[in-house]
Design a protein around this motif. Structure first.
Motif: not given
Length: 137
Positions: A10-15, A21-23
């Motif tokens: 979950x943490x990896x997918x969120x990252x 989104x930032x890109x």
């Protein structure tokens, strides 16, 4: 897979989602007509690093977004009628970037941009209607 594995996934997918989104946000901001790279040292701060960002000309205003942010709203907005360019200086001996010293509503403001972006900024300020005319010294 145990609980720790699911949490890590979950943490990896969120990252990955946040990076995407930032890109997307950065590409959208830099791809707009009237946008240019512009680092800022905000009013009242006489020292410290400039914050990288993207500026965009609006109707009678200059909007500025931080590069490292997910906010859809500009971090700063400067009205053309209140923005005054006082001076400029090269950032380095072989750099095409300029450090532009401005006043905004009676407070110092520093912008770093390319010389082409500076030419656009001064043209935009000088093209204002007479009552809203920004000053270029």
């Amino acid at each position: 897979m145990d609980t720790v594995g699911w949490v890590l996934l979950g943490v990896v997918l969120l990252g990955v989602l946040l990076a995407a989104l930032a890109t997307s946000r950065t590409r959208t901001l830099t791809g707009r007509v009237g946008s240019f790279d512009c680092a800022v040292r905000h009013p009242g701060r006489t020292s410290g690093a400039l914050t990288p960002g993207v500026a965009h000309y609006g109707v009678g205003r200059l909007d500025w977004w931080r590069v490292r942010s997910l906010s859809p709203r500009p971090a700063s907005t400067w009205q053309r009628s209140e923005l005054r360019v006082v001076d400029r200086e090269p950032v380095g001996p072989h750099s095409e970037h300029l450090l532009v010293h401005c006043w905004y509503s009676g407070e110092p403001l520093e912008l770093e941009m390319s010389s082409a972006a500076y030419a656009g900024l001064t043209s935009w300020l000088e093209a204002a209607p007479p009552r809203e005319h920004g000053i270029v010294a």
